[in-house]
Design a protein around this motif. Sequence first.
Motif, mmCIF file in Angstrom:
data_model
loop_
_atom_site.group_PDB
_atom_site.id
_atom_site.type_symbol
_atom_site.label_atom_id
_atom_site.label_comp_id
_atom_site.label_asym_id
_atom_site.label_seq_id
_atom_site.Cartn_x
_atom_site.Cartn_y
_atom_site.Cartn_z
ATOM 1 N N ARG A 127 0.829 -1.212 0.000
ATOM 2 C CA ARG A 127 0.000 0.000 0.000
ATOM 3 C C ARG A 127 0.860 1.257 0.000
ATOM 4 N N TYR A 128 2.032 1.153 -0.607
ATOM 5 C CA TYR A 128 2.893 2.314 -0.826
ATOM 6 C C TYR A 128 2.597 2.780 -2.247
ATOM 7 N N LEU A 129 1.750 3.789 -2.359
ATOM 8 C CA LEU A 129 1.286 4.261 -3.651
ATOM 9 C C LEU A 129 2.039 5.532 -4.018
ATOM 10 N N LYS A 130 2.622 5.549 -5.189
ATOM 11 C CA LYS A 130 3.375 6.716 -5.651
ATOM 12 C C LYS A 130 2.592 7.413 -6.749
ATOM 13 N N GLY A 131 2.634 8.726 -6.756
ATOM 14 C CA GLY A 131 1.944 9.485 -7.794
ATOM 15 C C GLY A 131 0.437 9.491 -7.623
ATOM 16 N N LEU A 132 -0.039 9.693 -6.390
ATOM 17 C CA LEU A 132 -1.481 9.725 -6.130
ATOM 18 C C LEU A 132 -2.147 10.787 -6.992
ATOM 19 N N LYS A 133 -3.157 10.365 -7.720
ATOM 20 C CA LYS A 133 -3.848 11.271 -8.633
ATOM 21 C C LYS A 133 -5.276 11.563 -8.177
#
Length: 141
Positions: A127-133
Amino acid sequence: MEGAVKKPIKVSIKDLATYPEVYIDSMPITNHLRQWRHTLLNVKCVSLKSILDKVIIDAPSPKDLSRYYLEFIASDNYTIVFSWNEVFNSPTGKHIFLLTEKDARKINEQSDRISMIVSTDFATGRRYLKGLKYIIIKKAD
């Protein structure tokens, strides 16, 4: 935030600076087998709950909130899903963070821009999300 909300809100990188920051010295990133991949150092972050507290979910009654879930979508379409109860009715919700600084680099200096992590996960990379849009709130059928 959009979807099943009374009024969609948009949070920019600049807006994140207005929220109280939490400092985490280091955070190991592990894969689904809990094998170490790398460590984030000198992490500054904002509690996601402090932002979500401003969102009003368009639910007929509080009893219906258990049918809602939140989709977190990255710029590469990687998606993480949390139930409403997981975010607002469990200890997990207090440990979901949006990173404002890591490895001595501010958010606007990072290629992955807004990142999200759950600091209490056993396999933190899941659940390490990069670039949350986007964050979209939906009701389960």
